[in-house]
Design a protein around this motif. Structure first.
Motif, PDB file in Angstrom:
ATOM      1  N   GLN A  62      17.514   2.411   1.798  1.00 34.99           N
ATOM      2  CA  GLN A  62      16.073   2.585   1.216  1.00 34.99           C
ATOM      3  C   GLN A  62      16.006   3.498   0.091  1.00 34.99           C
ATOM      4  OE1 GLN A  62      12.848   3.263   4.124  1.00 34.99           O
ATOM      5  NE2 GLN A  62      11.755   4.436   2.709  1.00 34.99           N
ATOM      6  N   ASP A  63      15.883   3.095  -0.870  1.00 36.45           N
ATOM      7  CA  ASP A  63      15.642   3.904  -2.180  1.00 36.45           C
ATOM      8  C   ASP A  63      17.004   4.803  -2.647  1.00 36.45           C
ATOM      9  OD1 ASP A  63      12.750   3.194  -2.596  1.00 36.45           O
ATOM     10  OD2 ASP A  63      12.480   4.913  -1.174  1.00 36.45           O
ATOM     11  N   GLY A  64      17.992   4.055  -2.503  1.00 34.81           N
ATOM     12  CA  GLY A  64      19.403   4.904  -2.614  1.00 34.81           C
ATOM     13  C   GLY A  64      19.847   5.546  -1.549  1.00 34.81           C
ATOM     14  N   GLY A  65      19.049   5.867  -0.504  1.00 31.99           N
ATOM     15  CA  GLY A  65      19.654   6.633   0.481  1.00 31.99           C
ATOM     16  C   GLY A  65      19.654   5.665   1.934  1.00 31.99           C
ATOM     17  N   TRP A  66      20.196   6.294   2.796  1.00 31.89           N
ATOM     18  CA  TRP A  66      20.294   5.778   4.202  1.00 31.89           C
ATOM     19  C   TRP A  66      19.193   6.225   5.334  1.00 31.89           C
ATOM     20  CZ3 TRP A  66      23.157   1.440   5.322  1.00 31.89           C
ATOM     21  CH2 TRP A  66      24.173   0.910   4.264  1.00 31.89           C
ATOM     22  N   GLN A  67      18.566   5.255   6.042  1.00 28.89           N
ATOM     23  CA  GLN A  67      17.922   5.573   7.145  1.00 28.89           C
ATOM     24  C   GLN A  67      18.394   5.063   8.349  1.00 28.89           C
ATOM     25  OE1 GLN A  67      14.903   7.529   6.733  1.00 28.89           O
ATOM     26  NE2 GLN A  67      15.457   7.677   4.712  1.00 28.89           N
ATOM     27  N   LEU A  77      23.133  13.452  24.888  1.00 30.62           N
ATOM     28  CA  LEU A  77      23.564  12.418  23.883  1.00 30.62           C
ATOM     29  C   LEU A  77      22.327  12.277  22.932  1.00 30.62           C
ATOM     30  CD1 LEU A  77      26.170  11.949  22.556  1.00 30.62           C
ATOM     31  CD2 LEU A  77      26.055   9.688  23.773  1.00 30.62           C
ATOM     32  N   ARG A  78      21.216  11.910  23.300  1.00 30.84           N
ATOM     33  CA  ARG A  78      20.286  11.670  22.401  1.00 30.84           C
ATOM     34  C   ARG A  78      19.837  12.714  21.589  1.00 30.84           C
ATOM     35  NH1 ARG A  78      17.858   8.552  26.803  1.00 30.84           N
ATOM     36  NH2 ARG A  78      16.344  10.376  27.303  1.00 30.84           N
ATOM     37  N   GLY A  79      19.892  13.969  22.241  1.00 30.77           N
ATOM     38  CA  GLY A  79      19.582  15.354  21.387  1.00 30.77           C
ATOM     39  C   GLY A  79      20.688  15.397  20.451  1.00 30.77           C
ATOM     40  N   LEU A  80      22.035  15.170  20.620  1.00 33.61           N
ATOM     41  CA  LEU A  80      23.000  15.343  20.002  1.00 33.61           C
ATOM     42  C   LEU A  80      22.763  14.335  18.635  1.00 33.61           C
ATOM     43  CD1 LEU A  80      25.879  15.846  22.160  1.00 33.61           C
ATOM     44  CD2 LEU A  80      25.000  17.558  20.830  1.00 33.61           C
ATOM     45  N   LEU A  81      22.274  13.089  18.802  1.00 37.02           N
ATOM     46  CA  LEU A  81      22.162  12.081  18.103  1.00 37.02           C
ATOM     47  C   LEU A  81      20.863  12.484  17.119  1.00 37.02           C
ATOM     48  CD1 LEU A  81      22.232   8.717  20.077  1.00 37.02           C
ATOM     49  CD2 LEU A  81      23.924   9.591  18.231  1.00 37.02           C
ATOM     50  N   ALA A  82      19.954  13.227  17.637  1.00 37.86           N
ATOM     51  CA  ALA A  82      18.701  13.517  16.930  1.00 37.86           C
ATOM     52  C   ALA A  82      19.366  14.569  15.831  1.00 37.86           C
ATOM     53  CB  ALA A  82      17.786  14.074  17.798  1.00 37.86           C
ATOM     54  N   MET A  83      20.185  15.596  16.376  1.00 41.94           N
ATOM     55  CA  MET A  83      20.744  16.373  15.368  1.00 41.94           C
ATOM     56  C   MET A  83      21.524  15.847  14.123  1.00 41.94           C
ATOM     57  SD  MET A  83      19.556  19.401  16.335  1.00 41.94           S
ATOM     58  CE  MET A  83      18.291  18.320  16.382  1.00 41.94           C
ATOM     59  N   LEU A  84      22.321  14.776  14.328  1.00 45.44           N
ATOM     60  CA  LEU A  84      23.272  14.202  13.677  1.00 45.44           C
ATOM     61  C   LEU A  84      22.048  13.400  12.599  1.00 45.44           C
ATOM     62  CD1 LEU A  84      25.815  13.031  12.538  1.00 45.44           C
ATOM     63  CD2 LEU A  84      25.637  11.295  14.229  1.00 45.44           C
ATOM     64  N   LEU A  85      21.061  12.603  13.241  1.00 49.05           N
ATOM     65  CA  LEU A  85      20.230  11.903  12.093  1.00 49.05           C
ATOM     66  C   LEU A  85      19.372  12.887  11.433  1.00 49.05           C
ATOM     67  CD1 LEU A  85      18.711   8.972  14.497  1.00 49.05           C
ATOM     68  CD2 LEU A  85      20.843   9.114  13.068  1.00 49.05           C
ATOM     69  N   VAL A  86      19.071  14.005  11.651  1.00 48.33           N
ATOM     70  CA  VAL A  86      18.188  14.877  11.047  1.00 48.33           C
ATOM     71  C   VAL A  86      19.103  15.268   9.887  1.00 48.33           C
ATOM     72  CG1 VAL A  86      16.395  15.790  12.773  1.00 48.33           C
ATOM     73  CG2 VAL A  86      18.587  16.909  12.328  1.00 48.33           C
ATOM     74  N   ARG A  87      20.394  15.444   9.868  1.00 44.80           N
ATOM     75  CA  ARG A  87      21.314  15.948   8.948  1.00 44.80           C
ATOM     76  C   ARG A  87      21.427  14.615   7.801  1.00 44.80           C
ATOM     77  NH1 ARG A  87      22.950  17.419   5.064  1.00 44.80           N
ATOM     78  NH2 ARG A  87      24.705  18.657   4.682  1.00 44.80           N
ATOM     79  N   VAL A  88      21.496  13.332   8.373  1.00 43.52           N
ATOM     80  CA  VAL A  88      22.167  12.534   7.475  1.00 43.52           C
ATOM     81  C   VAL A  88      20.860  11.568   7.007  1.00 43.52           C
ATOM     82  CG1 VAL A  88      24.203  12.414   8.869  1.00 43.52           C
ATOM     83  CG2 VAL A  88      22.381  10.790   9.343  1.00 43.52           C
ATOM     84  N   GLN A  89      19.852  11.522   7.288  1.00 41.51           N
ATOM     85  CA  GLN A  89      18.682  10.814   6.821  1.00 41.51           C
ATOM     86  C   GLN A  89      18.399  10.896   5.541  1.00 41.51           C
ATOM     87  OE1 GLN A  89      17.774   8.275   8.686  1.00 41.51           O
ATOM     88  NE2 GLN A  89      16.897   8.810  10.434  1.00 41.51           N
ATOM     89  N   GLY A  90      18.461   9.586   4.718  1.00 43.02           N
ATOM     90  CA  GLY A  90      18.244   9.775   3.095  1.00 43.02           C
ATOM     91  C   GLY A  90      19.537  10.268   2.478  1.00 43.02           C
ATOM     92  N   LEU A  91      20.491  10.428   3.044  1.00 45.90           N
ATOM     93  CA  LEU A  91      21.544  10.512   2.150  1.00 45.90           C
ATOM     94  C   LEU A  91      22.231   9.458   1.556  1.00 45.90           C
ATOM     95  CD1 LEU A  91      23.880  13.058   4.274  1.00 45.90           C
ATOM     96  CD2 LEU A  91      22.149  13.681   2.566  1.00 45.90           C
ATOM     97  N   ALA A  92      23.014   9.697   0.331  1.00 41.61           N
ATOM     98  CA  ALA A  92      23.446   8.615  -0.408  1.00 41.61           C
ATOM     99  C   ALA A  92      24.658   8.200   0.349  1.00 41.61           C
ATOM    100  CB  ALA A  92      23.641   8.802  -1.670  1.00 41.61           C
ATOM    101  N   SER A  93      25.525   7.007   0.086  1.00 38.85           N
ATOM    102  CA  SER A  93      26.445   6.953   0.763  1.00 38.85           C
ATOM    103  C   SER A  93      27.694   7.888   0.390  1.00 38.85           C
ATOM    104  CB  SER A  93      27.303   5.545   0.050  1.00 38.85           C
ATOM    105  OG  SER A  93      26.290   4.559   0.383  1.00 38.85           O
ATOM    106  N   GLY A  94      27.988   8.612  -0.685  1.00 40.14           N
ATOM    107  CA  GLY A  94      28.715   9.638  -1.154  1.00 40.14           C
ATOM    108  C   GLY A  94      28.691  10.582  -0.175  1.00 40.14           C
TER     109      GLY A  94
END
Length: 137
Positions: A62-67, A77-94
């Motif tokens: 979405q808009d050049g970033g990943w959701q 593990l859901r908590g660890l996934l949440a920590m991973l997702l908050v770090r990667v939301q909206g990042l571009a592929s690079g």
């Protein structure tokens, strides 16, 4: 690389936590905030292999970033996934490809809690994110 706002909030919360019990409680709370996956998204095609627990990952660009959306049958593990997702939301592929996951969990003070199987599972999630990126190109 600057942190997304939710990642900054998470980092602040975890930095202030005293000891593993507080961090574990925080992990559970963040895990509860994960956007739930619909049953239709919990398919074999969305399953991440390489995790001992059941983990599903859904991605869209979405808009050049990943959701991403993710879920697991394991609370921690859901908590660890949440920590991973908050770090990667909206990042571009690079940016996503350049992310040092171990460094992020070290900043959160969670690296000691990553047993080899949890660590492998999170890396499997990261690899799955990279696969989804390649498929989208």
């Amino acid at each position: 690389m600057s942190l997304p706002s939710q990642a900054s909030q998470a980092l602040e919360s975890f930095t202030q936590a005293r000891g593993w019990e507080q961090r574990a409680r925080l992990l559970m709370q963040w895990g509860e905030r994960l956007e739930p996956l619909a049953d239709s998204e919990k398919t074999e095609a969305n399953r991440v292999h390489g995790c001992e627990s059941l983990v599903w990952l859904v991605a869209r660009q979405q808009d050049g970033g990943w959701q991403f959306k993710a879920s697991s049958d394991a609370r921690l593990l859901r908590g660890l996934l949440a920590m991973l997702l908050v770090r990667v939301q909206g990042l571009a592929s690079g940016e996503l490809a350049a992310l040092d996951l171990r460094e992020w969990f070290t900043q959160l003070g969670l690296e000691r809690q990553l047993s080899p199987s949890r660590s492998n599972g999170l890396h499997a999630v990261l690899q799955r994110m990279a696969e989804l990126q390649r498929q989208a190109q």
